[in-house]
Design a protein around this motif. Sequence first.
Motif, short mmCIF file in Angstrom:
data_model
loop_
_atom_site.label_atom_id
_atom_site.label_comp_id
_atom_site.label_asym_id
_atom_site.label_seq_id
_atom_site.Cartn_x
_atom_site.Cartn_y
_atom_site.Cartn_z
N PRO A 11 0.83 -1.21 0.00
CA PRO A 11 0.00 0.00 0.00
C PRO A 11 0.87 1.26 0.00
CG PRO A 11 -0.81 -1.57 1.63
CD PRO A 11 0.51 -2.10 1.13
N ARG A 12 0.47 2.24 -0.80
CA ARG A 12 1.31 3.41 -1.00
C ARG A 12 0.45 4.63 -1.32
NH1 ARG A 12 6.35 3.08 -5.29
NH2 ARG A 12 7.48 4.97 -4.65
N VAL A 13 0.83 5.77 -0.76
CA VAL A 13 0.21 7.05 -1.09
C VAL A 13 1.26 7.88 -1.82
CG1 VAL A 13 -0.81 9.16 -0.17
CG2 VAL A 13 -1.31 6.97 0.93
N ARG A 14 1.00 8.25 -3.04
CA ARG A 14 2.01 8.98 -3.82
C ARG A 14 2.15 10.41 -3.32
NH1 ARG A 14 5.37 5.77 -7.03
NH2 ARG A 14 4.14 3.99 -7.79
N LEU A 15 3.36 10.73 -2.87
CA LEU A 15 3.66 12.07 -2.35
C LEU A 15 4.76 12.75 -3.17
CD1 LEU A 15 3.78 11.14 1.45
CD2 LEU A 15 1.86 12.16 0.20
N MET A 16 5.32 12.04 -4.15
CA MET A 16 6.38 12.57 -5.00
C MET A 16 5.92 12.55 -6.45
SD MET A 16 9.56 10.41 -3.36
CE MET A 16 10.61 10.83 -4.76
N ASP A 47 16.16 16.59 -1.74
CA ASP A 47 15.59 17.81 -1.17
C ASP A 47 14.61 18.47 -2.13
OD1 ASP A 47 17.84 18.30 -2.90
OD2 ASP A 47 17.91 20.37 -2.20
N LEU A 48 14.61 18.06 -3.40
CA LEU A 48 13.75 18.68 -4.41
C LEU A 48 12.47 17.87 -4.57
CD1 LEU A 48 15.98 19.86 -7.40
CD2 LEU A 48 14.86 21.24 -5.65
N MET A 49 11.57 18.03 -3.64
CA MET A 49 10.26 17.40 -3.72
C MET A 49 9.23 18.49 -3.44
SD MET A 49 10.93 13.83 -1.69
CE MET A 49 12.34 12.78 -2.04
N GLU A 50 8.09 18.39 -4.09
CA GLU A 50 7.15 19.50 -4.06
C GLU A 50 6.45 19.67 -2.71
OE1 GLU A 50 3.71 19.12 -6.47
OE2 GLU A 50 3.50 16.98 -6.18
N LEU A 51 6.37 18.63 -1.92
CA LEU A 51 5.53 18.65 -0.73
C LEU A 51 6.33 19.00 0.52
CD1 LEU A 51 2.62 18.03 0.29
CD2 LEU A 51 3.38 15.69 0.69
N GLY A 52 5.84 19.96 1.28
CA GLY A 52 6.34 20.21 2.62
C GLY A 52 7.75 20.71 2.75
N GLY A 53 8.35 21.19 1.65
CA GLY A 53 9.74 21.62 1.69
C GLY A 53 10.70 20.53 1.28
N GLY A 54 10.18 19.34 0.95
CA GLY A 54 11.01 18.26 0.42
C GLY A 54 11.87 17.58 1.47
N PHE A 63 4.88 4.99 2.00
CA PHE A 63 4.51 3.64 2.41
C PHE A 63 3.89 3.62 3.80
CE2 PHE A 63 7.55 3.05 -0.99
CZ PHE A 63 6.96 2.03 -1.73
N LEU A 64 4.36 4.50 4.68
CA LEU A 64 3.78 4.53 6.02
C LEU A 64 2.34 5.02 5.99
CD1 LEU A 64 6.86 5.95 7.94
CD2 LEU A 64 5.96 3.62 8.08
N LEU A 65 2.06 6.05 5.21
CA LEU A 65 0.67 6.52 5.10
C LEU A 65 -0.17 5.51 4.32
CD1 LEU A 65 0.73 10.39 4.64
CD2 LEU A 65 0.90 9.01 6.70
N GLY A 66 0.44 4.83 3.37
CA GLY A 66 -0.27 3.75 2.69
C GLY A 66 -0.69 2.68 3.68
N GLU A 67 0.22 2.33 4.58
CA GLU A 67 -0.09 1.35 5.62
C GLU A 67 -1.19 1.87 6.55
OE1 GLU A 67 2.41 -1.29 8.93
OE2 GLU A 67 3.19 0.66 8.30
N ALA A 68 -1.08 3.15 6.95
CA ALA A 68 -2.07 3.73 7.85
C ALA A 68 -3.46 3.74 7.22
CB ALA A 68 -1.66 5.16 8.22
N MET A 69 -3.54 4.14 5.97
CA MET A 69 -4.85 4.22 5.31
C MET A 69 -5.41 2.83 5.04
SD MET A 69 -4.19 7.56 2.89
CE MET A 69 -5.89 7.99 2.58
N ALA A 93 2.30 15.78 4.68
CA ALA A 93 1.68 14.67 3.97
C ALA A 93 0.26 14.42 4.48
CB ALA A 93 2.53 13.41 4.14
N CYS A 94 0.06 14.57 5.78
CA CYS A 94 -1.29 14.41 6.33
C CYS A 94 -2.21 15.51 5.83
CB CYS A 94 -1.24 14.39 7.85
SG CYS A 94 -0.60 12.85 8.54
N ALA A 95 -1.68 16.74 5.73
CA ALA A 95 -2.49 17.83 5.18
C ALA A 95 -2.92 17.51 3.75
CB ALA A 95 -1.70 19.14 5.22
N ARG A 96 -2.02 16.96 2.96
CA ARG A 96 -2.31 16.61 1.57
C ARG A 96 -3.35 15.49 1.47
NH1 ARG A 96 0.66 16.53 -3.27
NH2 ARG A 96 1.08 18.71 -2.75
N THR A 97 -3.31 14.54 2.39
CA THR A 97 -4.15 13.36 2.28
C THR A 97 -5.41 13.42 3.13
OG1 THR A 97 -2.80 12.27 3.96
CG2 THR A 97 -2.23 11.85 1.66
#
Length: 342
Positions: A11-16, A47-54, A63-69, A93-97
């Motif tokens: 299970p996975r939540v795409r954050l990148m 460091d170059l990721m769009e969410l939360g300052g990367g 994967f952790l949020l995928g597991e949680a959901m 990530a929680c704000a996004r999801t």
Amino acid sequence: MPDSDLVNRFPRVRLMNGPTPIQQLSHLEKVLGEKRKGVSIWVKRDDLMELGGGGNKLRKLEFLLGEAMAEGCDTVVVTGGIQSNFARLAAAACARTGLACEVVLAQMVPRETEIYQANGNVVLDRLFGAHVHILELGDDAGGFALRRAAEIAASGGKAFVGTLGGSTPVGALGYVGCAFEIESQSTEIGTPFDQVVIPNGSGGMHAGLVAGAAISGRDPFQIRAHTVLSPADACVAATAGKVNAVFELLGSKARIQAEDLNINGTQLGGGYGIPTSEMVGAVKLVGRSEGLLLDPVYGGKAFAGLLSDIETEVIAPGSNVLFIMTGGSPGLFAYADALNSN
């Protein structure tokens, strides 16, 4: 089974939004001149990721949020130090999801200044809407997080508790995938990397990279880590256990021994989060030669280790080295007192 399928079945939540780039530090190489001994220095820009300052924790959080959901949780409770990058990115990530987020911040670093206690990542934790719990010295963050999870359950919710740094076998899957990503990018740019240099804090990133490298047929010893949290012996033992737990999760019969890991403890200094002159020098060198930001807790110390390894020829002259920039630049503002000298 293709390498990517090994991790994509979880299970996975795409954050990148795709692979992070690999870039050569050409101007830094010019600044170093003969001191670099012909070593080509490359960075992978996690460091170059769009969410939360990367930052590297997003790979784990997918994967952790995928597991949680998948478990039907509505709240995520995470622990970390006051300037935890994991807590910041969990909040984002929680704000996004749409999940509620609580961050439990422990006094892991002996820095009591207001700039450390209230600036940097702490500002962003709150900005992203997390409920922030700042504990007193000596308080047990893990125990507090479990009590909060029980209270959330008692009120009708369901909480997922993320351990320090997200360095569970599930969290480490993000860096198993990163190892495959590096292998593919190395082929694309026509540059084989003789060593990959990283910081090792809670060990999840290192564990995932080693597992991914081993599955890809590469020598895990080519991944050179500089410990920033615990002494080298303890770091080696803990990381080896995490690597083998990742293998088990993936259904692989592969196993490693402590001697298979390449971990150095000379950059730890006084301990986790405590500045060193070498860290300050590395942060300033990369900032002033490339305009890039290394963080003061992880990347700064590890890059200082890379420079030392070039000088002592632990990194062979003329070789290609890849440094993973793990992000964490908000932490620079919490260390302004250590960095503001010329």
